[in-house]
Design a protein around this motif. Structure first.
Motif, PDB file in Angstrom:
ATOM      1  N   ASN A 122       2.524  27.200  -2.520  1.00 18.39           N
ATOM      2  CA  ASN A 122       2.375  27.572  -1.218  1.00 18.39           C
ATOM      3  C   ASN A 122       3.009  26.269  -0.496  1.00 18.39           C
ATOM      4  OD1 ASN A 122       0.990  30.208  -0.624  1.00 18.39           O
ATOM      5  ND2 ASN A 122      -0.893  29.073  -1.478  1.00 18.39           N
ATOM      6  N   THR A 123       3.812  26.941   0.743  1.00 18.57           N
ATOM      7  CA  THR A 123       4.382  25.858   1.465  1.00 18.57           C
ATOM      8  C   THR A 123       3.041  25.304   2.439  1.00 18.57           C
ATOM      9  OG1 THR A 123       4.767  27.401   3.277  1.00 18.57           O
ATOM     10  CG2 THR A 123       6.563  26.956   1.794  1.00 18.57           C
ATOM     11  N   ARG A 124       3.478  24.331   2.813  1.00 17.71           N
ATOM     12  CA  ARG A 124       2.299  23.719   3.927  1.00 17.71           C
ATOM     13  C   ARG A 124       1.757  24.759   4.901  1.00 17.71           C
ATOM     14  NH1 ARG A 124       5.841  19.412   3.229  1.00 17.71           N
ATOM     15  NH2 ARG A 124       5.167  18.191   1.403  1.00 17.71           N
ATOM     16  N   SER A 125       2.867  25.226   5.301  1.00 15.49           N
ATOM     17  CA  SER A 125       2.210  26.563   6.277  1.00 15.49           C
ATOM     18  C   SER A 125       1.509  27.683   5.468  1.00 15.49           C
ATOM     19  CB  SER A 125       3.589  26.908   7.235  1.00 15.49           C
ATOM     20  OG  SER A 125       4.393  27.440   6.217  1.00 15.49           O
TER      21      SER A 125
ATOM     22  N   THR B 172       8.819  21.002   0.070  1.00 15.61           N
ATOM     23  CA  THR B 172       8.042  21.566   0.984  1.00 15.61           C
ATOM     24  C   THR B 172       6.554  22.266   0.447  1.00 15.61           C
ATOM     25  OG1 THR B 172       9.059  23.819   0.774  1.00 15.61           O
ATOM     26  CG2 THR B 172       9.979  22.346   2.440  1.00 15.61           C
TER      27      THR B 172
ATOM     28  N   ALA C 110       2.643  22.468  -0.591  1.00 17.75           N
ATOM     29  CA  ALA C 110       1.887  21.803  -0.392  1.00 17.75           C
ATOM     30  C   ALA C 110       1.226  21.017  -1.461  1.00 17.75           C
ATOM     31  CB  ALA C 110       0.751  22.771   0.111  1.00 17.75           C
ATOM     32  N   GLU C 111       1.128  21.608  -2.630  1.00 17.81           N
ATOM     33  CA  GLU C 111       0.682  20.925  -3.869  1.00 17.81           C
ATOM     34  C   GLU C 111       1.742  20.702  -4.965  1.00 17.81           C
ATOM     35  OE1 GLU C 111      -3.410  21.460  -5.134  1.00 17.81           O
ATOM     36  OE2 GLU C 111      -3.492  22.620  -3.495  1.00 17.81           O
TER      37      GLU C 111
END
Ligand code: WTA
Length: 673
Positions: A630-633, A657, A659-660
């Motif tokens: 996933n992206t941070r959004s 970009t 998230a993890e």
């Protein structure tokens, strides 16, 4: 061999933007010789001589007029080849295709009064084709067949139309049809058209859940099905699937009063069919008792003809709505020129009427031309892989797979790769038969880009040039048209008669999906490139739609089917190249905590998809995913998933970009487990 090709002189007089055909260094042939160097396959002289469009010159002349004067071009055809009870008003067509200029609206022949069934049957019978074979039916089981002349077909259509009227089906009502390729399927479509009812044919490979969804969306007066059908060696109990769907749809408040069931005696015993008294009615018990004539319901050209659901990149399947007049003129004309139709042809389209190809090129296009059509019930490889050629020879009365009768070959629904193209051309067609590689969509109603047989030197794998009246444009990310040799997003400028008019009950979604991405154009969802000679090459979907053996499947639908499984926490689905099917379905699945991966779980996830959509949508691969990238959004990075699915681990691109960042390594580690 290039010396055999002479360049068409400058196209300077051609209107700018007219499908960018001005870039065409079109070739005229002196001799029927293939130029390997240019990758061109030239049409044979013998073929071109008899073709409706025998040369690029003829094509260009007609194409030019179709773009400069669409009203004149299409109204000439509409008036000379169809019956109109009353002519349309002053305007042949009117359109607004720009989202910033009000509602999207397309109308052709508005005010014209006609009837599709009348034009398919009565008009041809009045022209002397009453005794001509309209439909040959070939059973799944070799040796069983049937046929109907145009007159007999009209009788059968009228009986059903009268029955439908007797149970209260009126102009504008929907009829859901869940039938396999029996003669009763085109009969039902034509009967609905005769009385102005909209048919909504649901491919008989869809599950009860999918069928229920479509019933709930269009709330039909009646559902028409049969008890069972054999496809290859397997018996499929369609009536059981309908029963389950009707239980589901009732839960959503849509109950059906009549389920008309054709007794498909060859495959199943009538007595063994589960039956709900009062609701279920055997076709054979009622329909044959009705008169063989039935008055035509005259409709406006813009009255709806049918609904057909198709997958998009998001959400539920969309009810594509086609209207009467424009669709009629367009399917008939594309059939005629697209396959170089001749009166003596026997024409076979292997598509199922559950898809648009079966609507436009099994039923309407051919019937409007008074053609003789083969309808095949079964699987192409049953009882063995020679079945198709058996059928070809049978209906030309030639023995043992000569295929000599073949004149034109067609292909639709997915890109045909150059090696498959060459197999089709050399082996099947004996290097004699042009291939109509037809690019189009449920939404377009009919063929949009195709080589007209005999007119063009072909390039294996290219759908070649636009049909009359079609202005394809290639745009960049920002929606700017790009000229010449280029690649980008395929859009269409201007309307054409066969264009769909709306999505049933959701005009806003119609505008958002198709007209908002590139304001001013219809956006096809396909990527495309144009080469230096102006040939178009379709490169596949640029959205989240997967094309599996020509079946159009939205990744979102498969994801939601997987996510409905109690042990699935999250799923992400991408398309992956597949040697046989074109694309395969590749699913990343995160399971709920405390559950462990197992073969059994894998199978039950696949079963969930089969049950909710249909067997054709079953994932080819389940990839266990501890987490999704996933992206941070919170957006899933599908680009990365596609690379992992195709094992291009060193081409993951920018992953900053995420998230993890550990997620990707975990997925790669689990790739083959
Ligand atoms: C794809 C089927 C390459 C395309 C008639 C389109 C093709 C989708 C071709 C529509 C072709 C169709 N070459 N790709 N000749 N024909 N497609 O609605 O991606 O089932 O958008 O209509 O099939 O599928 P649909």
């Amino acid at each position: 061999t290039t010396s055999h090709l002479r360049h068409v002189e400058s196209m300077a007089s051609f209107p700018s933007g007219a499908g960018k055909i001005s870039h065409l260094n079109a070739v005229i042939l002196g001799e029927a010789l293939a130029s390997e160097e240019n990758n061109l396959v030239l049409p044979s002289h013998n073929f071109s001589r008899q073709a409706l469009i025998p040369s690029p010159h003829k094509y260009l002349e007609m194409y030019k007029r179709s773009i400069e004067d669409p009203a004149g071009f299409w109204s000439d055809i509409a008036l000379s080849e169809f019956y109109w009870k009353q002519r349309w008003g002053d305007e042949v067509y009117s359109e607004n295709l720009h989202v910033n200029q009000g509602n999207i609206k397309i109308q052709w022949f508005k005010g014209g009064i006609t009837n599709m069934c009348y034009n398919c049957l009565d008009r041809n019978i009045h022209a002397g084709l009453g005794d001509k074979i309209a439909l040959y039916w070939e059973s799944n089981e070799p040796g069983f067949d049937a046929h109907l002349t145009y007159s007999h077909l009209l009788h059968r259509v009228c009986q059903l139309a009268n029955y439908l009227k007797s149970i209260g089906v009126r102009k504008g009502d929907a009829v859901v049809v869940y039938l396999p390729m029996l003669l009763e399927l085109p009969i039902t479509m034509l009967a609905c058209a005769r009385i102005g009812a909209l048919h909504s044919v649901v491919f008989a490979g869809f599950s009860s859940d999918s069928l229920a969804q479509r019933i709930v969306d269009c709330k039909p007066k009646v559902v028409i099905t049969c008890n069972a059908v054999k496809r290859g060696p397997k018996t499929i109990h369609l009536k059981d699937i309908v029963d389950a769907a009707l239980i589901e749809s009732a839960k959503d408040g849509v109950s059906i009063d009549v389920c008309l069931t054709y007794d498909n005696q060859s495959t199943f015993r009538r007595e063994s069919t589960k039956w709900q008294q009062g609701r279920d009615i055997w076709w054979q018990d009622v329909v044959p008792a009705y008169p063989t004539t039935c008055e035509v319901e005259w409709v406006d050209a813009e009255d709806p003809l049918f609904l057909l659901y198709t997958s998009g990149s998001t959400g539920r399947p969309k009810g594509v709505l086609h209207t009467t007049g424009g669709y009629m003129v367009y399917t008939a004309t594309t059939f005629k020129y697209g396959f170089d139709y001749k009166e003596s042809d026997v024409y076979w389209c292997t598509a199922d009427c559950g898809w648009i190809t079966g609507h436009s090129y099994v039923t309407y296009g051919p019937m409007l031309n008074g053609a003789t059509v083969v309808v095949y019930e079964g699987a192409p490889n049953y009882p063995d892989s020679g079945r198709c050629w058996d059928i070809v020879d049978k209906y030309k009365y030639v023995t043992s797979y000569s295929r000599k009768s073949l004149r034109v070959l067609g292909s639709a629904g997915e890109p045909i790769n150059p090696s498959a193209w060459r197999w089709f051309f050399n082996l099947v067609g004996g290097s004699r038969c042009p291939i109509s590689d037809t690019w189009w969509q449920t939404e377009t109603g009919g063929i949009m880009i195709t080589p007209l047989p005999g007119a063009w030197p072909q390039k294996p794998g290219s759908a070649t040039f636009p049909f009359f009246g079609v202005q394809p444009v290639i745009v960049d990310e920002k929606g700017n048209e790009i000229d010449g040799e280029c690649s980008g997003y395929l859009c269409v400028k201007g309307s054409w008669p066969g264009a769909f008019r709306t999505l049933y009950g959701d005009h806003e979604r119609y505008e958002t999906t198709y007209f908002r991405p590139f304001p001013g154009y219809y956006f096809t969802g396909d990527g495309c490139s144009r080469d230096k000679d102006g040939y178009y090459w379709l490169t596949g979907r640029v959205d989240d739609v997967i094309n599996v053996s020509g079946h159009r499947i939205g990744t979102a639908e498969v994801e939601s089917a997987l996510a409905s499984h109690p042990q699935c926490a999250e799923a992400a689905v991408v398309g992956v190249e597949h040697e046989v099917k074109g694309q395969g379905i590749y699913a990343f699945v995160t399971i709920v905590e405390g559950v462990s991966y197992s073969e059994q779980l894998r199978k039950s996830l696949i079963l969930a998809v089969r049950n909710q959509i249909g067997a054709f949508a079953a994932p080819d691969k389940i990839h266990w995913a501890p987490a999704l990238p996933n992206t941070r959004s919170g957006k899933i990075m599908r680009r990365i998933l596609r690379k992992i699915a195709s094992r291009q681990f060193d081409e993951l691109g920018d992953t900053s970009t995420l998230a993890e960042s550990g997620v990707v390594d975990q997925l790669i580690a689990l790739a083959d487990s």
